[in-house]
Scaffold this active site. Structure first.
Site, PDB file in Angstrom:
ATOM      1  N   CYS A 212      42.586  50.517  36.156  1.00 30.55           N
ATOM      2  CA  CYS A 212      42.612  50.497  34.820  1.00 30.55           C
ATOM      3  C   CYS A 212      40.866  50.716  34.447  1.00 30.55           C
ATOM      4  O   CYS A 212      40.633  51.248  33.243  1.00 30.55           O
ATOM      5  CB  CYS A 212      42.935  49.320  33.768  1.00 30.55           C
ATOM      6  SG  CYS A 212      41.806  47.831  33.912  1.00 30.55           S
TER       7      CYS A 212
ATOM      8  N   CYS B  12      48.858  46.440  43.684  1.00 32.25           N
ATOM      9  CA  CYS B  12      48.267  45.274  43.088  1.00 32.25           C
ATOM     10  C   CYS B  12      47.992  44.274  44.396  1.00 32.25           C
ATOM     11  O   CYS B  12      47.101  43.413  43.919  1.00 32.25           O
ATOM     12  CB  CYS B  12      49.009  44.824  41.983  1.00 32.25           C
ATOM     13  SG  CYS B  12      50.254  43.962  42.687  1.00 32.25           S
TER      14      CYS B  12
ATOM     15  N   ASN C  46      28.126  41.881  32.309  1.00 32.99           N
ATOM     16  CA  ASN C  46      28.518  43.369  32.139  1.00 32.99           C
ATOM     17  C   ASN C  46      29.965  43.487  31.493  1.00 32.99           C
ATOM     18  O   ASN C  46      30.795  44.507  31.546  1.00 32.99           O
ATOM     19  CB  ASN C  46      28.373  44.217  33.199  1.00 32.99           C
ATOM     20  CG  ASN C  46      28.510  45.832  32.812  1.00 32.99           C
ATOM     21  OD1 ASN C  46      27.683  46.127  31.997  1.00 32.99           O
ATOM     22  ND2 ASN C  46      29.053  46.333  33.720  1.00 32.99           N
TER      23      ASN C  46
ATOM     24  N   ALA D  83      41.040  35.795  28.414  1.00 31.40           N
ATOM     25  CA  ALA D  83      40.975  36.787  29.566  1.00 31.40           C
ATOM     26  C   ALA D  83      41.516  36.413  30.871  1.00 31.40           C
ATOM     27  O   ALA D  83      42.643  35.595  30.768  1.00 31.40           O
ATOM     28  CB  ALA D  83      39.468  37.147  29.724  1.00 31.40           C
TER      29      ALA D  83
ATOM     30  N   THR E 283      29.397  35.392  30.425  1.00 25.06           N
ATOM     31  CA  THR E 283      28.381  34.560  29.955  1.00 25.06           C
ATOM     32  C   THR E 283      28.352  33.865  28.858  1.00 25.06           C
ATOM     33  O   THR E 283      28.978  34.750  27.920  1.00 25.06           O
ATOM     34  CB  THR E 283      26.997  34.799  30.538  1.00 25.06           C
ATOM     35  OG1 THR E 283      26.677  35.726  29.503  1.00 25.06           O
ATOM     36  CG2 THR E 283      26.925  35.221  31.857  1.00 25.06           C
TER      37      THR E 283
ATOM     38  N   LEU F 227      70.542  49.050  43.506  1.00 28.75           N
ATOM     39  CA  LEU F 227      70.150  47.957  42.483  1.00 28.75           C
ATOM     40  C   LEU F 227      69.063  48.128  41.915  1.00 28.75           C
ATOM     41  O   LEU F 227      68.138  47.372  41.084  1.00 28.75           O
ATOM     42  CB  LEU F 227      70.167  46.613  43.003  1.00 28.75           C
ATOM     43  CG  LEU F 227      71.683  46.241  43.638  1.00 28.75           C
ATOM     44  CD1 LEU F 227      71.581  44.717  44.393  1.00 28.75           C
ATOM     45  CD2 LEU F 227      72.588  46.354  42.473  1.00 28.75           C
TER      46      LEU F 227
ATOM     47  N   GLU G  47      67.694  49.904  39.219  1.00 29.02           N
ATOM     48  CA  GLU G  47      67.552  49.995  37.780  1.00 29.02           C
ATOM     49  C   GLU G  47      68.318  48.672  37.026  1.00 29.02           C
ATOM     50  O   GLU G  47      68.093  48.665  35.988  1.00 29.02           O
ATOM     51  CB  GLU G  47      67.975  51.212  37.205  1.00 29.02           C
ATOM     52  CG  GLU G  47      67.150  52.337  37.701  1.00 29.02           C
ATOM     53  CD  GLU G  47      67.822  53.624  37.426  1.00 29.02           C
ATOM     54  OE1 GLU G  47      67.302  54.359  36.423  1.00 29.02           O
ATOM     55  OE2 GLU G  47      68.985  53.885  38.030  1.00 29.02           O
TER      56      GLU G  47
END
Length: 1335
Positions: free
Chosen positions: A47, A120, A269, A346, A355, A1264, A1266
């Site tokens: 992402c 992932c 950041n 988050a 921070t 199987l 779906e």
């Protein structure tokens, strides 16, 4: 990275190896550096904004003050490399590898089946690994918390959590709340066939290697020496366009801030990074005081806690936690309110990066913490060269009034949070689209102080987030209420006044205006109740308690670690031990997924002279292109060419799909041109500089309603009908009419669309490596675009990082666009869509409008149904006509209605073209059938389940299109589902709960399913395979199916192992390619294993027939000997296998056919609890019963069912696509589009595979992939059940329009009450809403 004078050396370690970067560029992030400079491709891009966790790595730092090493999980996409000086980075490759040794975390994730597509998995491994480095024996809660920032679209999370649980000290076995018995006990479980034994173990824990913390790599001693060096000096890194300065003392920092007042301070950041990337901000200078000791401290004083601005939110959490343990409850109300919000703010990665100082000073309007800090009277300690000063963290500061803000040369040194006092109450409240890792829709911090010993208000503060451009204070309301008693009269004034004071305009950004107005006062009411309760606890005689039925309104839903049981048929004890069919075999690439060594398309090493492609897309929904000016783009550094429709040698419009827009654009997000450059960042910058002039064209059609108005369709109506519908309506007791809207869904595969196009030197050949479910389709489009024969185009697919239908047709279009660029430039093209572009360009599931007219008797038997479906197809045909056909054919779901008519039509609109998505129309259409079942139930005063039972197919039946089937497995799944889930008893329990609780309601629902696999076109069901046996006895299998996480290759190895009667270790499956198996069908429609399995089986049987004479001569011989002998006797050891396909067909003229080879049946039951004040819901339990016939691999099949269920649950509840009235998609990132996280899955999750016979498919199995998707609708209907209970209690009508998704907004606004009545409503004709529904 170009060499720059006066730049310091950046020194850090990666996986124990020292990295010295002489030309560190502040604009380069760690993810890019790992993947493109160090070629460590285990860390994935998904992402780019820190929202998905795919790029999680561990950063370790040494603190010279405490002499401790701290390990943090971070998202590499947000970490500037310049911030890593003196740090040690560990990536998935550094944790363990197949080449050296794999780590227990990797092994257990793989063996517990916690990986499917594997994209992932490295991020999951790193999150659990970092947790174990800090806590070698974690608690269950820590595991769930550690995974909160990681998204997975395949597995449904349960097996991932389970792999983490194996490291916990406490028992993870249910043991029925301590009785030692299993709640799913064998005796009562298998009443179908007492001889059939059921198994529950999908893996063997005895195989796991133990975790030995002493074996972890040591922290590099050199970094300890660097950290303790007394002579540290200021560092400066000079990039291509920016400078990064790291001061080493506070005075140095203040000096820099005075000299560069505009330079942002960079710590985590997490605010500046996304603004640069997604909002186009630019800063020439950065100052990074990371690690500056003066910013890292906790000071506990008598009146409160002072926390250094450098503390991460995770460290803030630990510091507050300690205070809460040590101080009396009276003093810690503010800290506890902050801790509650820190748990869900988050994900773990961002909490470890962001921070306190950065959060306070950036003052985001959605801040969860600032309203609580303000309500708790926090102060900010500032420092500059001119000295120190304090400012209150109050409304003036939060509303950004200039006199209350920081001066440009000042920095935040620390934040002081005072203790709360005895008659002082502080609370934090929030509501988001999902419980964790989501910005609040509305949040608040509130506090009240009373005159001692009374309930007279002395001081009141209310701060709201997400209701305006800044956090807003209701100061006027608070002022007016001082001196009032804390009672219902005060509350009603407060609600009225606060709505007057905090006005959200009707067209406000973010939409949901009436909902947000309602939340403002609903959250205030929650605070009111909490304080009433607190006063009562202080003095029960003086202050009456809140009503018992209101108690449940006080608490948010707890986050629990999910648990569950998976039941499947045990393998026949007489089956050969070598035969893997029926065993829960681990995915063949699982270990590689977990070590990051599984290669995806973008992980392939760079090719000489390769260029990167970026897209320029249309900003108008329907317009004429007047001109395209690329001159500015071409002048930028690194840009090689700009490619437009003019550069396509062949078809720019193939089968109605347009590659590059020509003359006109037909949706926002259509590709107008692409830019090829030497790096992706150069290509992207240049793509922004292409100037396109448009002239709008009417009509602009966005919604289904507009399409109906303009008669805009892709095809004629598709219809099936049985009986005499008109006649039947005359003889029924009751008729109801209604409609249901089902919005679309984004695929959100973790790997975005990826194309590598390599032009060859000779014969115009082109080789493509891409993530597609349909390589021959990509081959066709590329050949058409380049105007060359398909035999010169080779498409290779190793594996796909998730597909779900989104990689069937779209990669063909994108592949052709990439190939045209490669053809024009003569150089290899790497074309990777960024997440935002992917979501915009490739669209997703079709939004649907269903209209129904149902005729039924008073006993709820339905006699007649007339149903119409319209889907929003978008701007090109894609799969819309075919999806419509599937919808019409499957629209009856599990119900027999003797007089039944269904019609469907795909609408042509100016949205990006919608496409195939798991379930292919069925998940959206079957909701309509369930909706009218519920409506009939409501009219007949029966439960929906009773009405479903009455109208369900009961005996061998024919569908409306005259296909015969036996619903016995459907009845069995339904019966088992209701019995095993204790449906009746739990239904009574929910009714009991609902009587006792006014503001929280529970709902329970069960849905049956009759699903189909395959395609109504016979030639789509064919498949081929190629099997080679080599002289050492090893076997190479190739087939036409693509591996996208479903374990297709694993099943094919199992098939070959059984057929050739050799161990699986002998068999290798490398890739899918148009070179080895031509003209292959798509891997979709749940038939990948069905058809390719038959082809592999056929090839293996041919080979075994050839080997038979040799085996007969030497029956005791080894496989290797037989192969050697066969070669000596010149017997061919290679063959193709072929499966002609299921002979399906559908005649739409005659409305009859045999469109599907067989049916898959199932049922699911879910229980939810909803919060009527906020619209939040919690999924308590789900039971799934799926007719698997005989499962080839129960681990993979259960993985598919669970993953599809969670994806379906997301579709029906929290996944919401937002479009502007002009057709612009707003939801383009995980920030704006919420797929389920680990906290959304059922607290208890039970899945059972039900046995049946299926002679049609290989080994009597069923597809199987779906089927589980639609079962997610049991959550939707459980929510409706809960909402119906709330409405009934409030005296509202029982029926209300069923829409999907049932978002928090829908739930809250449908549970109407005094608060929804109080809010101001706007006349829709007076404004244009921010977003609209497109169904």
């Amino acid at each position: 990275m170009a060499s720059v004078p006066n730049s310091d050396e950046l020194i850090f370690f990666v996986n124990g190896r020292k990295v010295i970067e002489k030309n560190a560029d502040p604009e380069v992030n760690l993810l890019y550096y790992l993947r493109k400079v160090l070629y460590l491709t285990g860390t994935k891009y998904s992402c780019g904004g820190g929202g998905c966790g795919a790029c999680t790595v561990m950063v370790s730092r040494y603190d010279p003050k405490t002499k401790k090493i701290h390990h943090s999980p971070v998202t590499a996409c947000l970490v500037p490399i310049c911030s890593l000086h003196g740090a040690a980075v560990t990536t998935v490759e550094g944790v363990g590898s197949i080449r050296t040794r794999i780590h227990p975390v990797q092994e257990r994730l793989a063996k517990c089946h916690g990986t499917q597509c594997g994209f992932c998995s490295p991020g999951m491994v790193m999150s659990i690994y970092t947790l174990l480095r800090n806590h070698p024996e974690p608690t269950l809660e820590q595991i769930t918390k550690a995974l909160g920032g990681n998204l997975c679209r395949c597995t449904g999370y349960r097996p991932i959590v389970e792999s983490g649980k194996t490291f916990c000290a406490e028992s993870t076995i249910c043991g029925l709340k301590g009785s030692g018995k299993c709640c799913m006990d064998q005796e009562e479980r298998s009443f179908v066939n007492r001889q059939e034994k059921m198994c529950t173990k999908l893996y063997n824990e005895d195989e796991f290697q133990p975790l030995d913390p002493s074996q972890e790599p040591i922290f590099p001693p050199e970094l300890i020496r660097m950290a303790e060096d007394p002579n540290k000096r200021r560092l400066m890194f000079q990039g291509e366009r920016t400078t990064w300065i790291t001061p080493v003392t506070l005075s140095d920092l203040l000096e820099l801030k005075a000299n560069f007042p505009e330079a942002p301070l960079i710590m985590g950041n997490t605010a500046v990074g996304p603004s640069i990337k997604f909002k186009g901000e630019f800063h020439p200078d950065f100052i990074s005081p990371l690690g500056l000791p003066e910013l890292y401290f906790v000071d506990y004083t008598d009146d409160g806690v002072t926390i250094g601005a450098g503390y991460s939110l995770a460290q803030l959490n630990d510091a507050l936690h300690l205070t809460v343990l040590e101080q009396p409850k009276e003093k810690t109300k503010t800290y506890r309110a902050l801790l509650k919000h820190l748990r869900t703010l988050a994900g773990a990665q961002i909490r470890n990066m962001a921070t306190l100082g950065g959060h306070v000073v950036s003052r985001p309007n959605f801040s969860d913490l600032n309203p609580i800090l303000a309500a708790g009277n926090a102060t900010i300690n500032l420092i500059s060269k001119g000295g120190e000063r304090q400012i209150p963290l109050n409304s003036h500061f939060l509303e950004r009034s200039p006199e209350a803000s920081l001066k440009s040369e000042e920095i935040v040194l620390s934040v002081h949070i005072p203790h709360s006092t005895q008659w002082h109450f502080v609370s934090g409240l929030r509501l988001a689209q999902r419980q964790e890792n989501a910005f609040a829709i509305v949040n608040a911090g509130m506090s009240v102080k009373f005159e001692d010993g009374t309930d007279t208000i002395k001081d009141l503060q209310m701060f709201y987030g997400s209701v305006g451009p800044t956090v807003v204070s209701a100061s006027q309301t608070c002022k007016q209420l001082i001196g009032r008693s804390w009672d219902d009269h005060m509350l009603s004034d407060a609600c009225r006044w606060v709505l007057d004071e905090i006005y959200i305009p009707p067209a406000a950004k973010g939409g949901m205006v009436e909902y947000r107005r309602t939340l403002i006062i609903s959250l205030l009411f929650k605070f009111y109740l909490k304080v009433r309760r607190g006063l009562n606890k202080k003095d029960p005689h003086k202050f009456p308690d809140i009503p018992e039925r209101y108690m449940s309104a006080l608490d948010d839903f707890p986050i629990k670690t999910p648990q569950g049981i998976q039941m499947f048929q045990c393998v026949d004890p007489y089956q050969s031990p070598q035969d893997p069919i029926g065993h829960p075999v681990m995915h063949q690439s699982a270990i590689k997924h977990a070590t990051g060594e599984a290669v995806f398309s973008d992980d392939m090493p760079p090719i000489a002279q390769e260029l990167f492609l970026a897209v320029t897309t249309s900003t108008r929904a329907h317009a004429k292109i007047i001109s395209i000016d690329a001159s500015e783009a071409l002048a930028l550094p690194g840009v090689v060419d700009v490619i437009t429709a003019e550069d396509v040698p062949g078809d720019n419009n193939h089968q109605g799909e347009v590659l590059y827009a020509q003359n006109e654009v037909i949706c926002v997000g259509q590709i107008v041109c692409t830019v090829a450059a030497d790096t992706y960042s150069h290509a992207r910058e240049a793509a922004k500089k292409v100037k396109i002039t448009y002239e709008d064209i009417e009509p602009r059609i966005i919604t289904i309603e507009q399409a109906l108005e303009h008669n805009s369709f892709f095809s004629i109506e598709k219809k099936v009908e049985q009986g005499n519908v008109e006649q039947a309506f005359k003889y029924v007791d009751q008729i109801i009419e209604g409609e249901a809207h089902v919005e679309g869904q984004e695929h959100f595969y973790m790997e975005t669309q990826t194309i590598l196009a390599i032009p060859k030197q000779e014969d115009k050949e082109m080789v493509l490596y891409l993530g597609t479910q349909f390589p021959s389709h990509a081959q066709e489009f590329v050949a058409a675009a380049l105007n060359i024969p398909r035999s010169r185009i080779a498409c290779h697919v190793k594996r796909i990082g998730g597909g779900f239908g989104g990689k069937v047709t779209k990669p063909a279009l994108l592949g052709a666009i990439g190939a045209v660029a490669a053809n024009k430039t003569g150089r290899p093209i790497r074309f990777i869509l960024e997440r935002g572009d992917d979501m915009l360009i490739t669209a997703g599931r079709h939004p649907l409008l269903g209209k129904y007219k149902i005729g039924f008797m008073n006993n709820s038997v339905i006699k007649a149904a007339d149903v119409e479906y319209y889907i929003n197809g978008g701007c090109t045909p894609d799969e819309s006509e075919s999806v419509t056909e599937f919808i019409v054919l499957k629209s009856d779901n599990a119900y027999y209605i003797p007089n039944f008519r269904c019609r469907g039509r795909p609408c042509k609109t100016n949205l990006p073209s919608n496409t195939a998505f798991r379930g292919y129309g069925f998940p959206e259409a079957a909701v309509v059938a369930e909706a009218y079942m519920a409506a009939v139930a409501s009219q007949c005063n029966l439960s929906p389940e009773e009405v479903k039972e009455i109208n369900m197919y009961k005996r061998i039946s024919t569908t409306a299109y005259k296909q015969t089937f036996n619903p016995e497995p459907l009845r069995r799944c339904w019966k088992e589902c209701l019995e095993k889930s204790s449906f009746s008893a739990r239904k009574l329990a929910t009714e009991e709960f609902n009587k006792k609780n006014y503001w929280k309601k529970r709902g329970l629902a069960a849905v049956p399913m009759k699903f189909t696999v395959g395609f109504p076109v016979a030639y789509y069901n064919q498949a081929a395979a190629l099997v080679h046996i080599y002289l050492d006895g090893s076997v190479l299998v190739t087939h036409g199916g693509c591996e996208m996480g479903q374990g297709l290759h694993t099943k094919m190895i199992q098939v070959a192992s059984r057929e050739l009667n050799i161990p699986q270790s002998y068999i290798h499956l490398s890739e899918t390619s148009t070179v080895t198996v031509p003209n292959a069908s798509f891997t979709a429609a749940s038939m990948g294993a069905d058809i390719n399995g038959k082809a592999v089986q056929n090839a293996c049987q041919i080979l075994m027939a050839r080997l038979q004479p040799i085996i007969r001569k030497n029956p005791e011989g080894r496989w290797e000997d037989w192969i050697a002998k066969a070669f000596e006797e010149s017997i061919s050891l290679s063959t193709t296998g072929y499966f002609k396909g299921y002979q399906t067909y559908m005649d739409w003229e005659k409305e009859k056919g045999d469109p599907y080879p067989y049916y898959v049946y199932g049922a699911s039951c879910s229980e939810v609890e909803v919060d009527c004040l906020t619209g939040a819901h919690k999924l308590l339990r789900t039971d799934i019963f799926m007719d698997a016939a005989f499962s080839i691999n129960p681990a993979l099949d259960i993985g598919q069912i669970e993953g599809a269920f969670i994806q379906g649950m997301g579709f029906y509840t929290i996944e919401e696509l937002k479009y502007s009235p002009e057709g612009v998609l707003y939801s383009r990132s995980p920030d704006d589009y919420k797929i389920p996280t680990v906290t959304e899955i059922p607290e208890e999750f039970y899945v059972t595979l039900v046995r049946s016979q299926n002679p049609t498919a290989i080994y009597s199995s069923k597809g199987l992939g779906e089927a589980g998707m639609f079962l997610g609708s049991s959550v939707l209907f459980a929510i409706f059940d809960a909402v119906t209970a709330a409405r009934k209690e409030r005296g509202l009508t029982k029926t209300f329009t069923l829409n999907s998704p049932a978002t928090p907004e829908f739930i809250r606004m449908t549970c109407m009450d005094q608060f929804t009545d109080m809010i101001p409503r706007d006349d829709p004709s007076t404004f244009t809403p921010w977003s609209i529904h497109v169904s």
